[in-house]
Design an enzyme around this catalytic site. Structure first.
Site, PDB file in Angstrom:
ATOM      1  N   GLY A  12       6.261   0.725 -13.159  1.00 23.66           N
ATOM      2  CA  GLY A  12       6.942   1.432 -12.062  1.00 23.66           C
ATOM      3  C   GLY A  12       8.360   0.904 -11.903  1.00 23.66           C
ATOM      4  O   GLY A  12       8.562  -0.249 -11.505  1.00 23.66           O
ATOM      5  N   GLU A 170       5.500  -6.462  -1.079  1.00 21.32           N
ATOM      6  CA  GLU A 170       6.952  -6.586  -1.056  1.00 21.32           C
ATOM      7  C   GLU A 170       7.449  -6.282   0.359  1.00 21.32           C
ATOM      8  O   GLU A 170       7.053  -5.316   0.960  1.00 21.32           O
ATOM      9  CB  GLU A 170       7.541  -5.589  -2.056  1.00 21.32           C
ATOM     10  CG  GLU A 170       9.006  -5.783  -2.297  1.00 21.32           C
ATOM     11  CD  GLU A 170       9.335  -7.247  -2.506  1.00 21.32           C
ATOM     12  OE1 GLU A 170       9.019  -7.784  -3.567  1.00 21.32           O
ATOM     13  OE2 GLU A 170       9.908  -7.863  -1.578  1.00 21.32           O
ATOM     14  N   LEU A 172      10.841  -6.184   1.018  1.00 22.52           N
ATOM     15  CA  LEU A 172      12.266  -5.857   0.963  1.00 22.52           C
ATOM     16  C   LEU A 172      12.554  -4.563   1.718  1.00 22.52           C
ATOM     17  O   LEU A 172      11.719  -3.654   1.760  1.00 22.52           O
ATOM     18  CB  LEU A 172      12.747  -5.731  -0.485  1.00 22.52           C
ATOM     19  CG  LEU A 172      12.242  -4.608  -1.380  1.00 22.52           C
ATOM     20  CD1 LEU A 172      12.994  -3.314  -1.162  1.00 22.52           C
ATOM     21  CD2 LEU A 172      12.379  -5.021  -2.826  1.00 22.52           C
ATOM     22  N   LYS A 225       0.701  -6.668   5.250  1.00 19.72           N
ATOM     23  CA  LYS A 225       1.806  -5.779   4.864  1.00 19.72           C
ATOM     24  C   LYS A 225       1.815  -4.519   5.737  1.00 19.72           C
ATOM     25  O   LYS A 225       2.848  -4.122   6.283  1.00 19.72           O
ATOM     26  CB  LYS A 225       1.656  -5.423   3.381  1.00 19.72           C
ATOM     27  CG  LYS A 225       2.529  -4.306   2.903  1.00 19.72           C
ATOM     28  CD  LYS A 225       3.991  -4.686   2.832  1.00 19.72           C
ATOM     29  CE  LYS A 225       4.836  -3.458   2.582  1.00 19.72           C
ATOM     30  NZ  LYS A 225       6.181  -3.699   2.228  1.00 19.72           N
ATOM     31  N   CYS A 281       7.969   3.880   3.715  1.00 17.65           N
ATOM     32  CA  CYS A 281       6.863   3.000   4.107  1.00 17.65           C
ATOM     33  C   CYS A 281       6.286   3.214   5.492  1.00 17.65           C
ATOM     34  O   CYS A 281       5.068   3.255   5.651  1.00 17.65           O
ATOM     35  CB  CYS A 281       7.314   1.547   4.014  1.00 17.65           C
ATOM     36  SG  CYS A 281       7.421   0.987   2.323  1.00 17.65           S
ATOM     37  N   PHE A 282       7.153   3.296   6.510  1.00 16.25           N
ATOM     38  CA  PHE A 282       6.643   3.198   7.886  1.00 16.25           C
ATOM     39  C   PHE A 282       5.560   4.228   8.211  1.00 16.25           C
ATOM     40  O   PHE A 282       4.461   3.884   8.636  1.00 16.25           O
ATOM     41  CB  PHE A 282       7.801   3.312   8.886  1.00 16.25           C
ATOM     42  CG  PHE A 282       8.620   2.054   9.012  1.00 16.25           C
ATOM     43  CD1 PHE A 282       8.260   0.902   8.333  1.00 16.25           C
ATOM     44  CD2 PHE A 282       9.745   2.014   9.817  1.00 16.25           C
ATOM     45  CE1 PHE A 282       9.012  -0.257   8.442  1.00 16.25           C
ATOM     46  CE2 PHE A 282      10.501   0.857   9.938  1.00 16.25           C
ATOM     47  CZ  PHE A 282      10.135  -0.280   9.247  1.00 16.25           C
ATOM     48  N   PHE A 343      18.059   7.971   4.636  1.00 17.54           N
ATOM     49  CA  PHE A 343      17.268   7.602   5.816  1.00 17.54           C
ATOM     50  C   PHE A 343      17.855   6.412   6.558  1.00 17.54           C
ATOM     51  O   PHE A 343      17.494   6.144   7.702  1.00 17.54           O
ATOM     52  CB  PHE A 343      15.792   7.357   5.453  1.00 17.54           C
ATOM     53  CG  PHE A 343      15.478   6.028   4.840  1.00 17.54           C
ATOM     54  CD1 PHE A 343      15.640   5.806   3.481  1.00 17.54           C
ATOM     55  CD2 PHE A 343      14.994   4.984   5.620  1.00 17.54           C
ATOM     56  CE1 PHE A 343      15.350   4.574   2.913  1.00 17.54           C
ATOM     57  CE2 PHE A 343      14.689   3.751   5.067  1.00 17.54           C
ATOM     58  CZ  PHE A 343      14.873   3.537   3.703  1.00 17.54           C
TER      59      PHE A 343
HETATM   60  C1  UDX Z   1      10.813  -1.165   5.633  1.00 25.76           C
HETATM   61  C2  UDX Z   1      10.541  -2.630   6.025  1.00 25.76           C
HETATM   62  O1  UDX Z   1      11.652  -3.109   6.808  1.00 25.76           O
HETATM   63  C3  UDX Z   1      10.340  -3.484   4.787  1.00 25.76           C
HETATM   64  O2  UDX Z   1       9.990  -4.801   5.146  1.00 25.76           O
HETATM   65  C4  UDX Z   1       9.232  -2.868   3.930  1.00 25.76           C
HETATM   66  O3  UDX Z   1       9.060  -3.601   2.741  1.00 25.76           O
HETATM   67  C5  UDX Z   1       9.548  -1.423   3.600  1.00 25.76           C
HETATM   68  O4  UDX Z   1       9.761  -0.683   4.810  1.00 25.76           O
HETATM   69  P1  UDX Z   1      12.925   0.184   4.766  1.00 25.76           P
HETATM   70  O5  UDX Z   1      12.066   1.400   4.973  1.00 25.76           O
HETATM   71  O6  UDX Z   1      13.645   0.036   3.483  1.00 25.76           O
HETATM   72  O7  UDX Z   1      12.043  -1.136   4.940  1.00 25.76           O
HETATM   73  O8  UDX Z   1      14.040   0.150   5.909  1.00 25.76           O
HETATM   74  P2  UDX Z   1      14.162  -0.415   7.393  1.00 25.76           P
HETATM   75  O9  UDX Z   1      15.424  -1.167   7.491  1.00 25.76           O
HETATM   76  O10 UDX Z   1      12.948  -1.085   7.855  1.00 25.76           O
HETATM   77  O11 UDX Z   1      14.387   0.926   8.224  1.00 25.76           O
HETATM   78  C6  UDX Z   1      13.379   1.916   8.353  1.00 25.76           C
HETATM   79  C7  UDX Z   1      13.849   3.018   9.255  1.00 25.76           C
HETATM   80  O12 UDX Z   1      13.969   2.555  10.595  1.00 25.76           O
HETATM   81  C8  UDX Z   1      15.231   3.597   8.912  1.00 25.76           C
HETATM   82  O13 UDX Z   1      15.211   4.990   9.059  1.00 25.76           O
HETATM   83  C9  UDX Z   1      16.171   2.949   9.908  1.00 25.76           C
HETATM   84  O14 UDX Z   1      17.319   3.713  10.176  1.00 25.76           O
HETATM   85  C10 UDX Z   1      15.260   2.858  11.124  1.00 25.76           C
HETATM   86  N1  UDX Z   1      15.656   1.794  12.073  1.00 25.76           N
HETATM   87  C11 UDX Z   1      15.607   0.491  11.711  1.00 25.76           C
HETATM   88  C12 UDX Z   1      16.056   2.150  13.361  1.00 25.76           C
HETATM   89  O15 UDX Z   1      16.099   3.339  13.716  1.00 25.76           O
HETATM   90  N2  UDX Z   1      16.382   1.152  14.235  1.00 25.76           N
HETATM   91  C13 UDX Z   1      16.330  -0.168  13.908  1.00 25.76           C
HETATM   92  O16 UDX Z   1      16.637  -1.007  14.786  1.00 25.76           O
HETATM   93  C14 UDX Z   1      15.934  -0.512  12.597  1.00 25.76           C
HETATM   94  P1  ADP Z   2       8.505   2.685  -4.766  1.00 25.61           P
HETATM   95  O1  ADP Z   2       9.427   2.975  -3.607  1.00 25.61           O
HETATM   96  O2  ADP Z   2       7.143   2.223  -4.322  1.00 25.61           O
HETATM   97  O3  ADP Z   2       9.108   1.800  -5.804  1.00 25.61           O
HETATM   98  P2  ADP Z   2       9.050   5.000  -6.453  1.00 25.61           P
HETATM   99  O4  ADP Z   2       8.507   6.393  -6.341  1.00 25.61           O
HETATM  100  O5  ADP Z   2      10.508   4.757  -6.270  1.00 25.61           O
HETATM  101  O6  ADP Z   2       8.175   4.113  -5.459  1.00 25.61           O
HETATM  102  O7  ADP Z   2       8.680   4.411  -7.896  1.00 25.61           O
HETATM  103  C1  ADP Z   2       7.428   4.429  -8.474  1.00 25.61           C
HETATM  104  C2  ADP Z   2       7.576   4.664  -9.993  1.00 25.61           C
HETATM  105  O8  ADP Z   2       6.284   4.476 -10.609  1.00 25.61           O
HETATM  106  C3  ADP Z   2       8.036   6.062 -10.401  1.00 25.61           C
HETATM  107  O9  ADP Z   2       9.248   5.949 -11.141  1.00 25.61           O
HETATM  108  C4  ADP Z   2       6.881   6.614 -11.267  1.00 25.61           C
HETATM  109  O10 ADP Z   2       7.321   7.389 -12.366  1.00 25.61           O
HETATM  110  C5  ADP Z   2       6.210   5.339 -11.747  1.00 25.61           C
HETATM  111  N1  ADP Z   2       4.802   5.509 -12.159  1.00 25.61           N
HETATM  112  C6  ADP Z   2       3.794   6.091 -11.459  1.00 25.61           C
HETATM  113  N2  ADP Z   2       2.622   6.011 -12.140  1.00 25.61           N
HETATM  114  C7  ADP Z   2       2.890   5.360 -13.310  1.00 25.61           C
HETATM  115  C8  ADP Z   2       2.098   4.944 -14.440  1.00 25.61           C
HETATM  116  N3  ADP Z   2       0.780   5.191 -14.489  1.00 25.61           N
HETATM  117  N4  ADP Z   2       2.716   4.299 -15.447  1.00 25.61           N
HETATM  118  C9  ADP Z   2       4.058   4.045 -15.393  1.00 25.61           C
HETATM  119  N5  ADP Z   2       4.846   4.385 -14.356  1.00 25.61           N
HETATM  120  C10 ADP Z   2       4.291   5.040 -13.326  1.00 25.61           C
END
Ligand code: UDX
Ligand code: ADP
Length: 482
Positions: A12, A170, A172, A225, A281-282, A343
């Site tokens: 991935g 993760e 991040l 997580k 994620c959220f 986003f």
């Molecule tokens: C989130 C988690 O922070 C991270 O730990 C997890 O691994 C993946 O999901 P991400 O989705 O990349 O990360 O961004 P994040 O900074 O958490 O923001 C998520 C959303 O909340 C965004 O749309 C952001 O604009 C919004 N947000 C964030 C707010 O509206 N207000 C805030 O105070 C913080």
């Molecule tokens: P994330 O935010 O979790 O990293 P993404 O959609 O950005 O998710 O990335 C997931 C990646 O995994 C995609 O690029 C997709 O093509 C790849 N993927 C999904 N299934 C397989 C698989 N069986 N073998 C190799 N790559 C895969």
């Protein structure tokens, strides 16, 4: 410190796999790191000579890729070969919410994870540590383990394969991925086999202090997580709910956030009101919690968490509705500039972006959208809105709008996006939007002109000066502007 791990394969090459493996390769020059993906176009983009064409935009990423690619960091579609070469395999594939069948709309679709486990079972050789990196529902490790064990027992004699499964979620956040990976608050490793846990821990200890590496059982790691993301999302829904109350009462959400954030028990982070949370994620993780809670006979717990998502949906819809209301109850045929489609700032990711639902609502009401985003491509926007999109570049004309009947346009130039509009809606907190010279820009807008600032991009100071111009302003959670 030596982990004995010499060859890593990450399945991935997405938003998680790509940056995570880049940092790992950078920190561990003696380990060969292969990132594999079925998506050949994505791999090609990771191998672009022109580093501005990497598939993911993250501050600091291209410098690392430049340093390590071709040395100990490789992007390839040779999935089979790299799995069989590896002594540690990270699974970092997508796990979107199921759209049909049991758990549709809530449970994660694990078909990609399962497919990965089957590939690993088929091609791995010798003892292999399999690490779950994707955000997964609790007890997924068990599924992976069962697939691997079933395969190992059937072919063990021929290729001598055996497995340990670890959960290493993760944390991040996009936009700060490299910083989060290089200096994490914590690293979480869940598993049963101490030796396997130590091997992964040794890798992280090259750059993460040992006390920040938390070792738990595998289920706690998976649940931590989901819970971590649910708590963060809950804070955002909480503050967004209060922003609506601020607008109604004359309070100011920025002042309220600052006041409550100074309580050390509450803390100041994640208290910025915006257009509603997005990202991959959220929502997915909360819906997973909801599904799990119902599955385990805890509907009260499920309902509690589901409200966080419901509030987010309501909040986004509330913003679309108030835009229509302020523009005399109709936006039909009106031109509206949309500033920001990602986003959040510093990423080109649009998954679950509030911009998608707000733009769709406005299009539904008949508006004509002129969209700008410094990193999101027009093709992506077109896909997200299921709309044909015309761009100023493609058409090579000053203002394509007067020449077609389409309702979605992309402008790489902010001023051109705003030109001739009735309203500007700021949806992503890109820094450039906080530097717009409104006194000039507003001259090109149709009167009466509106700015809808969902990101507090307009500072208090600018707000004071803007009020002198012929401009109406609405700012999120600001009860002083009506
Ligand atoms: C989130 C988690 O922070 C991270 O730990 C997890 O691994 C993946 O999901 P991400 O989705 O990349 O990360 O961004 P994040 O900074 O958490 O923001 C998520 C959303 O909340 C965004 O749309 C952001 O604009 C919004 N947000 C964030 C707010 O509206 N207000 C805030 O105070 C913080
Ligand atoms: P994330 O935010 O979790 O990293 P993404 O959609 O950005 O998710 O990335 C997931 C990646 O995994 C995609 O690029 C997709 O093509 C790849 N993927 C999904 N299934 C397989 C698989 N069986 N073998 C190799 N790559 C895969």
């Amino acid at each position: 410190m030596t982990s004995g791990i010499k060859n890593i394969c990450c399945i991935g090459a997405g938003y998680v796999g790509g940056p995570t493996m880049s940092v790992l390769a950078d920190k561990c020059p003696e380990i060969q790191v292969n990132v594999v993906d079925l998506n050949v176009a994505r791999i090609k983009a990771w191998n672009s000579r022109d580093l501005s064409k990497l598939p993911i935009f993250e501050p600091g990423l291209k410098e690392i890729v430049e340093r390590c690619r071709g040395e100990n960091l490789h992007f390839t579609d040779e999935v089979e070969k790299k799995i069989s070469d590896a002594d540690m395999i990270f699974i970092s594939v997508n796990t979107p919410t199921k759209t049909s069948g049991v758990g549709a709309g809530k449970a994660s679709d694990l078909k990609w994870v399962e497919a990965c486990a089957r590939e690993v079972a088929k091609f791995a050789k010798g003892h292999t540590i399999v690490v779950e990196k994707s955000t997964l529902p609790v007890r997924t490790a068990e599924v992976i383990k069962k697939i691997l064990e079933a395969s190992a027992s059937s072919v063990a004699e021929t290729k001598n394969a055996s497995f340990d499964v670890l959960s290493n979620p993760e944390f991040l956040a996009e936009g700060t991925a490299i910083k989060d990976l290089e200096d994490p608050d914590r690293v979480l490793i869940g598993g049963e086999n101490e030796k396997a846990i130590e091997k992964l821990s040794d890798i992280y200890q090259r750059w993460v202090p040992e006390e920040k590496i938390l070792k738990t059982n595998i289920w706690s790691s998976e649940l931590a997580k989901l819970t971590s993301n649910a708590f963060l999302a809950q804070r955002i829904s909480s503050i967004n709910s209060i922003s609506a109350l601020c607008e109604a009462t004359g309070a100011d959400i920025r002042e309220v956030s600052r006041a409550i954030g100074t309580d050390t028990r509450i803390g100041s982070k994640f208290l910025t009101s915006g257009p509603g949370f997005g990202g991959s994620c959220f929502k997915k993780d909360i819906l997973n919690l909801v599904y799990l809670s119902n599955h385990f006979g805890l509907p009260e717990v499920a309902n509690f968490w589901e409200e966080v998502v419901n509030l987010n949906k309501w909040h986004q819809n509330r913003i679309s509705k108030l835009i229509v209301k302020k523009l005399f109850g109709t936006v039909s045929g009106k031109k509206i500039a949309i500033l920001g489609f990602a986003f959040k700032a510093d990423t080109n990711d649009t998954r679950e972006s509030a911009a998608i639902s707000i733009c769709k609502d406005l299009l539904e009401e008949g508006a004509l959208l002129k969209i700008n985003d410094p990193k999101v491509s027009p093709e992506q926007i077109s896909q997200d809105l299921s709309q044909k999109i015309l761009t100023d570049k493609i058409n090579k004309v000053k203002n394509p709008i007067n020449q077609t009947n389409e309702c979605c346009y992309f402008f790489s130039d902010i001023n051109k996006a705003i030109d001739g509009t009735d309203a500007v809606v700021i949806l992503t907190e890109w820094e450039i939007y906080s530097k717009i010279n409104w006194s000039e820009v507003c001259k090109t807008m149709r009167k009466p002109s509106w700015i809808f600032d969902t990101r507090s991009s307009i500072s208090d100071e600018t707000l004071r000066t803007i009020k002198k111009y012929d401009l109406n302003i609405w700012r999120i959670g600001d009860g002083s502007v009506k």
